[in-house]
Scaffold this motif. Sequence first.
Motif, PDB file in Angstrom:
ATOM      1  N   MET A  50       0.750  -1.214  -0.231  1.00 65.84           N
ATOM      2  CA  MET A  50       0.246  -0.015   0.259  1.00 65.84           C
ATOM      3  C   MET A  50       0.890   1.274   0.018  1.00 65.84           C
ATOM      4  N   GLY A  51       2.039   1.224   0.637  1.00 66.69           N
ATOM      5  CA  GLY A  51       2.761   2.409   0.765  1.00 66.69           C
ATOM      6  C   GLY A  51       3.440   2.646  -0.584  1.00 66.69           C
ATOM      7  N   MET A  52       4.143   1.657  -1.182  1.00 63.01           N
ATOM      8  CA  MET A  52       4.401   1.504  -2.508  1.00 63.01           C
ATOM      9  C   MET A  52       3.469   2.155  -3.553  1.00 63.01           C
ATOM     10  N   MET A  53       2.284   1.697  -3.520  1.00 60.57           N
ATOM     11  CA  MET A  53       1.127   2.139  -4.387  1.00 60.57           C
ATOM     12  C   MET A  53       0.887   3.580  -3.994  1.00 60.57           C
ATOM     13  N   GLY A  54       0.793   4.043  -2.879  1.00 57.15           N
ATOM     14  CA  GLY A  54       0.968   5.666  -2.585  1.00 57.15           C
ATOM     15  C   GLY A  54       1.893   6.291  -3.220  1.00 57.15           C
ATOM     16  N   LYS A  55       3.249   5.877  -3.021  1.00 56.04           N
ATOM     17  CA  LYS A  55       4.124   6.416  -3.567  1.00 56.04           C
ATOM     18  C   LYS A  55       4.124   6.681  -5.113  1.00 56.04           C
ATOM     19  N   LEU A  56       3.836   5.646  -5.820  1.00 56.15           N
ATOM     20  CA  LEU A  56       3.738   5.504  -7.239  1.00 56.15           C
ATOM     21  C   LEU A  56       2.595   6.599  -7.689  1.00 56.15           C
ATOM     22  N   LYS A  57       1.519   6.689  -6.862  1.00 57.67           N
ATOM     23  CA  LYS A  57       0.472   7.700  -7.239  1.00 57.67           C
ATOM     24  C   LYS A  57       0.971   9.138  -6.896  1.00 57.67           C
ATOM     25  N   GLU A  58       1.730   9.303  -6.003  1.00 52.09           N
ATOM     26  CA  GLU A  58       2.329  10.481  -5.777  1.00 52.09           C
ATOM     27  C   GLU A  58       3.295  10.932  -7.103  1.00 52.09           C
ATOM     28  N   THR A  59       4.184   9.928  -7.502  1.00 50.06           N
ATOM     29  CA  THR A  59       4.920  10.250  -8.356  1.00 50.06           C
ATOM     30  C   THR A  59       4.198  10.503  -9.799  1.00 50.06           C
ATOM     31  N   GLN A  60       3.154   9.963  -9.789  1.00 47.59           N
ATOM     32  CA  GLN A  60       2.434  10.194 -11.220  1.00 47.59           C
ATOM     33  C   GLN A  60       1.882  11.744 -11.198  1.00 47.59           C
ATOM     34  N   ALA A  61       1.428  12.163  -9.940  1.00 44.54           N
ATOM     35  CA  ALA A  61       0.967  13.586  -9.796  1.00 44.54           C
ATOM     36  C   ALA A  61       1.950  14.371 -10.069  1.00 44.54           C
ATOM     37  N   LYS A  62       3.386  14.315  -9.569  1.00 48.59           N
ATOM     38  CA  LYS A  62       4.381  14.983  -9.654  1.00 48.59           C
ATOM     39  C   LYS A  62       4.889  14.953 -11.250  1.00 48.59           C
ATOM     40  N   VAL A  63       4.858  13.980 -11.751  1.00 49.47           N
ATOM     41  CA  VAL A  63       5.069  13.899 -13.348  1.00 49.47           C
ATOM     42  C   VAL A  63       4.088  14.719 -14.221  1.00 49.47           C
ATOM     43  N   GLU A  64       2.918  14.638 -13.846  1.00 52.79           N
ATOM     44  CA  GLU A  64       1.841  15.425 -14.379  1.00 52.79           C
ATOM     45  C   GLU A  64       2.124  16.926 -14.209  1.00 52.79           C
ATOM     46  N   VAL A  73      15.730  18.551 -22.148  1.00 50.25           N
ATOM     47  CA  VAL A  73      15.157  19.377 -21.293  1.00 50.25           C
ATOM     48  C   VAL A  73      13.947  18.267 -20.574  1.00 50.25           C
ATOM     49  N   ASN A  74      13.299  18.144 -21.370  1.00 52.66           N
ATOM     50  CA  ASN A  74      12.030  17.354 -21.159  1.00 52.66           C
ATOM     51  C   ASN A  74      12.273  16.039 -20.290  1.00 52.66           C
ATOM     52  N   GLU A  75      13.360  15.100 -21.346  1.00 53.87           N
ATOM     53  CA  GLU A  75      13.790  13.971 -20.560  1.00 53.87           C
ATOM     54  C   GLU A  75      14.417  14.066 -19.327  1.00 53.87           C
ATOM     55  N   VAL A  96      12.056  13.194 -11.718  1.00 53.95           N
ATOM     56  CA  VAL A  96      10.826  13.134 -11.035  1.00 53.95           C
ATOM     57  C   VAL A  96      10.537  11.623 -10.925  1.00 53.95           C
ATOM     58  N   ALA A  97      10.786  11.046 -11.849  1.00 52.05           N
ATOM     59  CA  ALA A  97      10.355   9.616 -11.868  1.00 52.05           C
ATOM     60  C   ALA A  97      11.642   8.742 -10.873  1.00 52.05           C
ATOM     61  N   LYS A  98      12.678   9.029 -10.929  1.00 52.78           N
ATOM     62  CA  LYS A  98      13.780   8.672 -10.304  1.00 52.78           C
ATOM     63  C   LYS A  98      13.513   8.817  -8.778  1.00 52.78           C
ATOM     64  N   GLU A  99      13.040   9.830  -8.454  1.00 52.62           N
ATOM     65  CA  GLU A  99      12.974  10.358  -7.041  1.00 52.62           C
ATOM     66  C   GLU A  99      11.538   9.697  -6.558  1.00 52.62           C
ATOM     67  N   GLY A 100      10.618   9.496  -7.181  1.00 56.96           N
ATOM     68  CA  GLY A 100       9.518   8.691  -6.652  1.00 56.96           C
ATOM     69  C   GLY A 100       9.577   6.966  -6.828  1.00 56.96           C
ATOM     70  N   MET A 121      15.163  -3.445  -8.563  1.00 59.95           N
ATOM     71  CA  MET A 121      15.219  -2.553  -9.642  1.00 59.95           C
ATOM     72  C   MET A 121      16.027  -1.255  -9.102  1.00 59.95           C
ATOM     73  N   ASP A 122      17.062  -1.356  -8.328  1.00 63.05           N
ATOM     74  CA  ASP A 122      17.708  -0.380  -7.846  1.00 63.05           C
ATOM     75  C   ASP A 122      18.686   0.591  -9.106  1.00 63.05           C
ATOM     76  N   GLY A 123      18.917  -0.171  -9.922  1.00 59.04           N
ATOM     77  CA  GLY A 123      19.843   0.218 -10.860  1.00 59.04           C
ATOM     78  C   GLY A 123      18.893   0.824 -12.213  1.00 59.04           C
ATOM     79  N   LEU A 124      17.722   0.871 -12.249  1.00 59.09           N
ATOM     80  CA  LEU A 124      16.688   1.159 -13.286  1.00 59.09           C
ATOM     81  C   LEU A 124      17.130   2.441 -13.973  1.00 59.09           C
ATOM     82  N   PHE A 125      17.205   3.600 -13.082  1.00 55.11           N
ATOM     83  CA  PHE A 125      17.257   4.903 -13.544  1.00 55.11           C
ATOM     84  C   PHE A 125      18.909   5.406 -13.506  1.00 55.11           C
ATOM     85  N   LYS A 126      19.710   4.566 -13.554  1.00 55.28           N
ATOM     86  CA  LYS A 126      20.950   5.300 -13.400  1.00 55.28           C
ATOM     87  C   LYS A 126      21.536   5.380 -14.535  1.00 55.28           C
TER      88      LYS A 126
END
Length: 108
Positions: free
Chosen positions: A6-20, A84-86, A92-96, A103-108
């Motif tokens: 549930m915590g991960m799902m909440g974090k993913l929703k928060e990240t999605q809002a930040k991306v938007e 700039v966009n990417e 934002v995605a990496k932060e969230g 999956m720790d090396g996914l965004f490096k």
Amino acid sequence: MFGDLMGMMGKLKETQAKVEATKKRLDTVYVKESSAENLVEVTLTANRTLTEIKIDDRLLADKEQLEDYLITTLNRALEKAGKVNEAELAAVAKEGIPNIPGMDGLFK
């Protein structure tokens, strides 16, 4: 475990809002590019929306040269805006991204 999920799902929703929110903000970030001798200048948003084209009067008499300048300048501006966009969206995605094993090396 269910709480972790549930915590991960909440974090993913928060990240999605930040991306938007970041996508909206990128509509206000402008990228300018000029051709050689500043005969053509284009402005785009970081979301790659063309907002302005300026053409020096000297190019109006030579259609082929004008087309070449436009293509070159627009392509360079699109490349800059894309970078700039990417970068902004990746940050934002990496932060969230929650700490998911494997999956720790996914965004490096």
